[in-house]
Structure formats: C-alpha cells, structure tokens
Design a protein around this motif. Structure first.
Motif, PDB file in Angstrom:
ATOM      1  N   HIS A 106       2.334  -6.490   6.320  1.00 53.70           N
ATOM      2  CA  HIS A 106       2.278  -5.217   7.058  1.00 53.70           C
ATOM      3  C   HIS A 106       3.251  -5.285   8.224  1.00 53.70           C
ATOM      4  CE1 HIS A 106       0.802  -1.534   8.810  1.00 53.70           C
ATOM      5  NE2 HIS A 106      -0.089  -1.408   7.844  1.00 53.70           N
ATOM      6  N   HIS A 161       3.492   2.543   5.295  1.00 54.93           N
ATOM      7  CA  HIS A 161       3.229   2.177   3.903  1.00 54.93           C
ATOM      8  C   HIS A 161       4.369   2.628   2.995  1.00 54.93           C
ATOM      9  CE1 HIS A 161      -1.428   1.951   4.768  1.00 54.93           C
ATOM     10  NE2 HIS A 161      -0.688   1.287   5.643  1.00 54.93           N
ATOM     11  N   CYS A 198       1.947   4.692   9.195  1.00 57.37           N
ATOM     12  CA  CYS A 198       1.570   3.277   9.220  1.00 57.37           C
ATOM     13  C   CYS A 198       2.604   2.435   8.472  1.00 57.37           C
ATOM     14  CB  CYS A 198       0.174   3.092   8.627  1.00 57.37           C
ATOM     15  SG  CYS A 198      -0.623   1.556   9.132  1.00 57.37           S
ATOM     16  N   ASP A 219       0.847  -1.190   0.000  1.00 53.59           N
ATOM     17  CA  ASP A 219       0.000   0.000   0.000  1.00 53.59           C
ATOM     18  C   ASP A 219       0.887   1.246   0.000  1.00 53.59           C
ATOM     19  OD1 ASP A 219       0.900  -0.649   2.552  1.00 53.59           O
ATOM     20  OD2 ASP A 219      -1.113  -0.981   3.364  1.00 53.59           O
ATOM     21  N   GLU A 247      -5.471   2.732   1.199  1.00 52.22           N
ATOM     22  CA  GLU A 247      -5.747   1.634   2.135  1.00 52.22           C
ATOM     23  C   GLU A 247      -6.452   2.164   3.382  1.00 52.22           C
ATOM     24  OE1 GLU A 247      -6.071  -0.990   5.078  1.00 52.22           O
ATOM     25  OE2 GLU A 247      -4.623   0.613   5.398  1.00 52.22           O
ATOM     26  N   GLU A 248      -6.067   3.395   3.775  1.00 42.56           N
ATOM     27  CA  GLU A 248      -6.563   3.964   5.032  1.00 42.56           C
ATOM     28  C   GLU A 248      -7.961   4.530   4.866  1.00 42.56           C
ATOM     29  OE1 GLU A 248      -5.015   3.610   7.777  1.00 42.56           O
ATOM     30  OE2 GLU A 248      -2.888   3.346   7.312  1.00 42.56           O
TER      31      GLU A 248
HETATM   32 NI    NI Z   1      -1.323   0.253   7.439  1.00 46.73          NI
END
Ligand code: NI
Length: 392
Positions: free
Chosen positions: A165, A106, A104, A79, A138-139
């Motif tokens: 992830h 990504h 996150c 992502d 993705e978020e």
């Molecule tokens: Ni994430």
C-alpha cells in the motif's frame, strides 16, 4: 534505486492505465469496469490462467515461470476499489464520476500489479508460479475475505501472499514494514440508550439519555487509559452522539457510535469486554436500558516474521538499505489483506508516495513516479519466493 530497464520502459503505459482507472473510480464490489480491464489485460499478457468473479468481482491471473506449472506459487495482491468522496484536485485525470474518487491509491496499486504481471508474463525469469490477485471492496466490504472464502488460496495452491500500500508523507519509492501486527483490527460499536422523555423543567420525571451518554462517553475513555496495558495499543473513538429535538425536552433516547482499534486479540477482547461492563454498569446506575451492538470488523493485519524478512530483502534490492525501514511502527487503520494473511503467511508493506495529500483526502493522488519501484518490488518477490530453494 535499481530498476530493470525493461520495467522502466513500461512506466508510461502503466501510468496511462493508472490515470484511466483514476478517471473511472468504482466502489466496493461494483468494480465491473476495472475488473474487466484487468482480466482483459492479463489475458493479453499471456497469463496461463485468468479467473474472474472470485469473491464476487475479484480477478486472479496465474503466471507460470520458466519451468511451467508445479513449483511454488506466490500470491501478489492489489485492491481495485475507490471511495465515496468528491475529488478536489483539478487534475486532468481527475475522477469523471461525481461523489467517487480513488482517494486511497488503489488505482495505483492495480496499475502497478498489472505492470508487474506484464513484465513477469513476458520474461518468465522465475521458477514456480505467480498468482496476481486483484480484489474488490477493500474499503469496508471485506473483498479480501470474499476471495479467501471462495477458495482462492487452495484453487491456485498459493503458499505465501504479499500486499503493498502506498503511504503519503513517506519518501517516494521508500519502503516500510514490520513483523507482527502492521495494521489494526477495526471494530464498530453502536450504543443505544433508552431513557424516559420528560419536560426539561421536570427532569426528576424522566431518565435523561443525554446525561447518561455524557457519562458513557467519558467512561469509554477509561478503557484505553485505565484498563489497557500502557505499552499495548487500544483506540476507542466515539464519533457520533445523537439525541434530542428541542431545548426544552429531555429526549427519550440517545445513540453513540464509534470505533475500537487494536493490534492484538487480547486487547480486542479486553476492549469489548470492558465496554459491555461499562454499559451494564451505567444502565444500572441510571435506571436506563442501554444496548451495545459491538461489530467485529477486519482483524489485525499480522505480518509473518520470516516472510517480512523476505519482503524487506526484496525492498532493499529495489530501493537500497537507506530507503527501507523494516522496523516501522504499525498503524491503527484497518486493512482487509488481514484475511489473506490469516489464510497464508506473508507480508504487507508500505511504499512511500512522497509529500502528497493524505489517504482518503479529496486532494490525494497516487504518485506515478513510484510505479516502477512498485513493479520492481513485485518482480523481486516473484523471483525470490518462487525459487525451489525458497522453501527452507
Ligand atoms: Ni487503501
């Protein structure tokens, strides 16, 4: 840990990409710069096909193995999007865009998969083909769904799909996964209570939405504690309760908002159904009008049993037995790789980020030391799952 020296030699280059992405975070589908760099690099690596604009701003690169086209095609997904958070790290590569941050990791996922693509395109030591998938949004924007809806799986004849992830608090470069649900369905509810405003000293002339909201808040907790099988997971969190303007006014209306997280469809239906019953019951009890807007978000991320065994085997080849937990507990967060796993069998795994700040925290940073392990994992999946005899 067993890392190919050719992958290790890519580490500094991939780390530089990662930090560049980190300095230039983009949100949702607006990942134009990131997607542009990804596509440009995939072409420079000699990918056999590079398709941009799938799922709005998604990018897919196709890399044929030593036998050219026609074999098994395996999808590897990263992502690309960041979050609307102001970074508080003071790192040299901190976000240059105020209010946006790769909180996150990504940026790390994108760099890892790009590095793996470079390795796979230059070595071609596998049989079928690999589709490297870079998704936007993705978020919360369902970019993974957008790519699936755009026909990505059929267009590239993808038969299995894998996701990864990072996970803070897990040893750097260790892996964890489980068969079945690994991430939850993430739904949102908005409940509006229409009462009747009145003077606070004359409550009998009104219908108090604050009191009703209080009952509602408590009653919603009975879904998890009294309706759900104790061995099955349901989270009901009311996160906003808005009402009122002054100390001496009973307001006309109140609004409660929150989220429901479940791992199984049965529990998701139960939670929504009970919420409707509670709302209807309280409306009758207090004579108010209460409306429920229940919005189903990402479905649960469900790992296929067989592909998760393959994922675990690939992880063991990278990190060794002791660093792989193939019976990890699921998390109640949401993840839109779920849509790709609804379209094709596959597996979603976690790679340890070490002792860093948590995901979505303003002090978070992706751990560059795990880039080689991530790349090696992708190379292992590519090698093992594109083999002609992998079908059985
Ligand atoms: Ni994430």
């Amino acid at each position: 840990m067993t890392i190919d020296p050719r992958i290790l030699s890519l580490k500094d280059e991939v780390k530089a990409w990662r930090r560049d992405f980190h300095m230039h975070p983009e949100i949702g589908y607006e990942v134009h710069r990131t997607a542009g760099i990804v596509a440009e690099k995939l072409r420079a690596f000699g990918c056999d096909e590079v398709l941009e604009g799938i799922g709005k701003t998604g990018v897919v690169g196709l890399i044929h193995g030593r036998n050219g086209p026609g074999g098994r095609v395996v999808g590897l997904r990263a992502d690309m999007d960041a979050l609307p958070i102001s970074e508080e790290t003071n790192l040299p590569h901190a976000s240059k865009i105020s209010g946006k941050m790769h909180a996150c990791g990504h940026d790390g996922h994108t760099a890892t998969l790009l590095g793996a693509a470079k390795f796979l395109a230059s070595t071609r030591e596998f049989e079928g083909s690999v589709a490297v998938i870079f998704q936007p949004a993705e978020e919360g924007g369902a970019g993974g769904k957008a790519m699936v809806d755009d026909g990505m799986m059929d267009r590239f004849k993808i038969i299995e799909v894998y996701g990864m992830h990072n996970m803070p608090g897990m040893a750097a470069g260790a892996f964890a996964m489980c068969p079945g649900p690994i991430m939850a369905a993430a739904d949102q509810f908005i409940i509006q209570i229409e009462g009747r405003g009145a003077h606070a000293a004359q409550p009998h002339q009104g219908i108090d939405p604050v009191l009703i909201g209080g009952h509602l808040l408590t009653a919603l907790q009975s879904i998890a504690s009294r309706n759900a099988d104790p061995l099955k997971s349901v989270v009901v969190s009311t996160t906003m309760f808005h009402a009122g303007t002054a100390f001496n006014i009973i307001p006309q209306r109140a609004e409660l908002t929150g989220t429901v997280r479940t791992l199984e469809a049965e529990m998701r239906d139960l939670a929504e159904g009970r919420m409707r019953d509670i709302v209807a019951g309280l409306a009758r009890m207090f004579g108010a009008e209460i409306t429920l807007d229940y919005q189903r978000g990402y479905p649960a991320t469900v790992n296929a049993a067989r592909e998760t065994r393959y994922a675990a085997a690939a992880a063991r080849a990278v990190a060794g037995d002791a660093q792989v937990n193939d019976d990890a507990a699921p998390l109640m967060g949401g993840e839109d790789f779920s849509y790709m796993l609804e379209a094709r069998p596959g597996s979603y795994v976690f790679i340890g980020n070490g002792e860093t700040a948590g995901l979505h925290h303003p002090a978070y940073d992706f751990n560059d030391d795990i880039l080689p392990a991530g790349m090696q994992y992708w190379a292992e999946i590519a090698r093992a799952r594109t083999a002609a005899n992998a079908a059985g």
